[in-house]
Design an enzyme around this catalytic site. Structure first.
Site, PDB file in Angstrom:
ATOM      1  N   ARG A   1       0.857  -1.191   0.000  1.00 13.43           N
ATOM      2  CA  ARG A   1       0.000   0.000   0.000  1.00 13.43           C
ATOM      3  C   ARG A   1       0.884   1.230   0.000  1.00 13.43           C
ATOM      4  O   ARG A   1       1.659   1.443   0.920  1.00 13.43           O
ATOM      5  CB  ARG A   1      -0.892   0.026   1.247  1.00 13.43           C
ATOM      6  CG  ARG A   1      -1.744   1.290   1.385  1.00 13.43           C
ATOM      7  CD  ARG A   1      -2.601   1.224   2.641  1.00 13.43           C
ATOM      8  NE  ARG A   1      -3.435   2.404   2.791  1.00 13.43           N
ATOM      9  CZ  ARG A   1      -3.045   3.497   3.483  1.00 13.43           C
ATOM     10  NH1 ARG A   1      -1.852   3.542   4.056  1.00 13.43           N
ATOM     11  NH2 ARG A   1      -3.858   4.534   3.590  1.00 13.43           N
TER      12      ARG A   1
ATOM     13  N   SER B   1     -13.124  -2.746   1.478  1.00  9.05           N
ATOM     14  CA  SER B   1     -13.286  -2.038   2.754  1.00  9.05           C
ATOM     15  C   SER B   1     -14.772  -1.805   2.980  1.00  9.05           C
ATOM     16  O   SER B   1     -15.469  -1.376   2.055  1.00  9.05           O
ATOM     17  CB  SER B   1     -12.604  -0.668   2.703  1.00  9.05           C
ATOM     18  OG  SER B   1     -11.224  -0.792   2.516  1.00  9.05           O
TER      19      SER B   1
ATOM     20  N   LYS C   1      -3.800   6.146   8.968  1.00  7.23           N
ATOM     21  CA  LYS C   1      -4.447   6.470   7.680  1.00  7.23           C
ATOM     22  C   LYS C   1      -5.060   7.853   7.848  1.00  7.23           C
ATOM     23  O   LYS C   1      -5.909   8.067   8.709  1.00  7.23           O
ATOM     24  CB  LYS C   1      -5.522   5.447   7.347  1.00  7.23           C
ATOM     25  CG  LYS C   1      -6.360   5.762   6.117  1.00  7.23           C
ATOM     26  CD  LYS C   1      -7.309   4.614   5.835  1.00  7.23           C
ATOM     27  CE  LYS C   1      -8.491   4.961   4.977  1.00  7.23           C
ATOM     28  NZ  LYS C   1      -8.203   5.476   3.652  1.00  7.23           N
TER      29      LYS C   1
END
Ligand SMILES: Cc1ncc(COP(=O)(O)OP(=O)(O)O)c(N)n1
Ligand SMILES: Cc1nc(C(=O)O)sc1CCOP(=O)(O)O
Ligand SMILES: [Mg+2]
Length: 211
Positions: free
Chosen positions: A37, A106, A135
């Site tokens: 990621r 998600s 995040k």
């Protein structure tokens, strides 16, 4: 396919270690899934990292997931992609992806989990389960009650992500998660391999407790 320990690489939280180094260290600690990621890397550089990590995960027998970028995942020969609400819709990715390609979604509610399952997701991630600083745009934690409600509503593998630690992982498994996805608890540690192994052991113990 096991989703027990799902490690997401992050070079900033990973104290400057590269995605590839973090993947190797986490896989050595028994991670079942490694996710690449990186919101900053251009596609070409993301592909280079993905090709290197694909070799590591193949040798380790771990699943390799690329975040956001279905194109990079396919080009690198990754096992799958993870998609959030602002990414390609799960149904569109399923239409393009080859048979057997893993698509994760998600979800922040039971309704979103049901929709992800109906449109072809292979697993769902309750995002975020707890508040997290890892995040930038993560909302407040959904909490364990929502985790249990999602568990009751969908039969897909259910991963919890956001604020998961060695201290709370047993509660997360007891609430119905099949596995946990983490950044700080593993790649943020000095000894990534030991942290992965410890978390993996705690997940196994929590599952044994629940049987
Ligand atoms: C397993 C897992 N769950 C959630 C995410 C979040 O994806 P990200 O691309 O960072 O956020 P969205 O903006 O797409 O929701 C993830 N990477 N992995
Ligand atoms: C990558 C990611 N996605 C989230 C979401 O809610 O979609 S939370 C998150 C960060 C998880 O990091 P940590 O284990 O350090 O809390
Ligand atoms: Mg995304």
């Amino acid at each position: 396919m096991a989703y027990d320990l799902y490690v997401v690489t992050d070079e900033a939280i990973g104290r400057g270690r590269t995605h590839t180094e973090l993947a190797r260290l986490a896989a050595a600690g028994g991670a079942d899934v490694i996710q690449l990621r990186d919101k900053r890397l251009p596609g070409r550089d993301l592909l280079s990292a993905a090709v290197a990590i694909r070799e590591i995960t193949r040798d380790a027998g771990a699943l390799f997931i690329v975040n956001d970028r279905l194109d990079v995942a396919l080009a690198a020969g990754a096992d799958g992609v993870h998609l959030g609400a602002s990414d390609l819709p799960v149904g569109e990715a399923r239409r393009i992806a080859p048979p057997g390609f893993v698509i994760g979604a998600s979800v922040g509610s039971v309704a979103a989990a049901v929709r992800a399952a109906a449109t072809g997701a292979d697993y769902v991630a309750l995002s975020p389960t707890f508040a997290t600083g890892s995040k930038d745009d993560a909302g407040p934690g959904c909490g364990l009650a929502t985790l249990s409600a999602v568990r009751a509503a969908v039969s897909l593998p259910l991963v919890a992500i956001g604020g998961i630690t060695a201290a709370n992982v047993a509660d997360v498994i007891a609430a119905g998660a099949d596995g946990v996805a983490v950044i700080s608890a593993v790649v943020g540690e000095d000894n990534v391999t030991a942290a992965a192994r410890n978390l993996r052991d705690r997940i196994a113990a929590a599952k044994a407790e629940g049987r």
